[in-house]
Design a protein around this motif. Structure first.
Motif, short mmCIF file in Angstrom:
data_model
loop_
_atom_site.label_atom_id
_atom_site.label_comp_id
_atom_site.label_asym_id
_atom_site.label_seq_id
_atom_site.Cartn_x
_atom_site.Cartn_y
_atom_site.Cartn_z
N THR A 29 25.65 12.11 -7.72
CA THR A 29 25.63 13.57 -7.66
C THR A 29 25.59 14.10 -9.08
OG1 THR A 29 26.93 13.53 -5.63
CG2 THR A 29 26.85 15.62 -6.82
N VAL A 30 24.76 15.12 -9.29
CA VAL A 30 24.66 15.76 -10.60
C VAL A 30 24.85 17.26 -10.40
CG1 VAL A 30 23.19 16.23 -12.59
CG2 VAL A 30 23.10 14.00 -11.47
N GLY A 31 25.72 17.85 -11.22
CA GLY A 31 25.95 19.29 -11.11
C GLY A 31 27.01 19.77 -12.08
N CYS A 32 27.37 21.02 -11.91
CA CYS A 32 28.47 21.64 -12.64
C CYS A 32 28.81 22.91 -11.85
CB CYS A 32 28.11 21.95 -14.09
SG CYS A 32 26.99 23.31 -14.34
N PRO A 33 29.90 23.60 -12.17
CA PRO A 33 30.30 24.76 -11.36
C PRO A 33 29.29 25.90 -11.30
CG PRO A 33 32.15 24.01 -12.68
CD PRO A 33 30.93 23.24 -13.15
N THR A 34 28.35 25.97 -12.26
CA THR A 34 27.44 27.12 -12.29
C THR A 34 26.02 26.80 -11.81
OG1 THR A 34 26.93 26.70 -14.61
CG2 THR A 34 28.73 28.26 -14.12
N VAL A 35 25.82 25.64 -11.18
CA VAL A 35 24.52 25.29 -10.61
C VAL A 35 24.73 24.73 -9.20
CG1 VAL A 35 23.49 24.79 -12.86
CG2 VAL A 35 24.40 22.92 -11.47
N GLN A 36 23.65 24.71 -8.42
CA GLN A 36 23.67 24.07 -7.11
C GLN A 36 23.46 22.58 -7.36
OE1 GLN A 36 24.08 25.97 -4.27
NE2 GLN A 36 24.33 24.07 -3.15
N PRO A 37 24.43 21.72 -7.02
CA PRO A 37 24.29 20.29 -7.32
C PRO A 37 23.28 19.61 -6.39
CG PRO A 37 26.29 20.69 -6.07
CD PRO A 37 25.69 22.03 -6.37
N ALA A 38 22.94 18.37 -6.75
CA ALA A 38 22.06 17.55 -5.92
C ALA A 38 22.63 16.15 -5.83
CB ALA A 38 20.66 17.52 -6.48
#
Length: 121
Positions: free
Chosen positions: A105-114
């Motif tokens: 999983t790749v993401g952070c609080p300010t993007v929609q993760p994938a």
């Protein structure tokens, strides 16, 4: 339906009218930037493969270049690295020592993760 960007999120904007008042209601719809991942579905134990990461706009899928947050790469829910996209794109090498199915999983609080799954054999 109307939408409005406010910082890193997209709000759904609705006008609600009653005989006495009119109100503008804004609700979270989605994040402005969505992570898109490319990776092999299978790899061998000990073989390095590259995870492709791209930030895409929520509405048309074009690459986001005006916002590049630090993204966290997680394997099976555990953070393993941070990646800083350049012009909305990044790559990250991964290698697994044991066979199995891994969830990345790749993401952070300010993007929609994938999330993608990789089978290591």
């Amino acid at each position: 339906m109307e939408y409005e960007r406010q910082n890193h999120e997209i709000l759904e904007v609705t006008t609600v009218s009653t005989p006495h008042r009119t109100a503008i209601v804004k609700r979270h719809h989605t994040m402005y930037a969505h992570v898109r991942l490319t990776a092999s579905e299978q790899t061998a134990v000990g073989q390095e493969f590259t995870l492709g990461i791209r930030l895409a706009r929520w509405d048309d899928g074009e690459t986001v270049t005006d916002y590049t947050p630090t993204l966290t790469v997680m394997v099976d829910g555990e953070p393993v690295a941070e990646v800083d996209p350049v012009d909305g794109e990044a790559t990250f090498p991964l290698q697994f020592a044991d066979p199995g199915t891994y969830t990345i999983t790749v993401g952070c609080p300010t993007v929609q993760p994938a999330t993608v799954e990789v089978v290591v054999g």
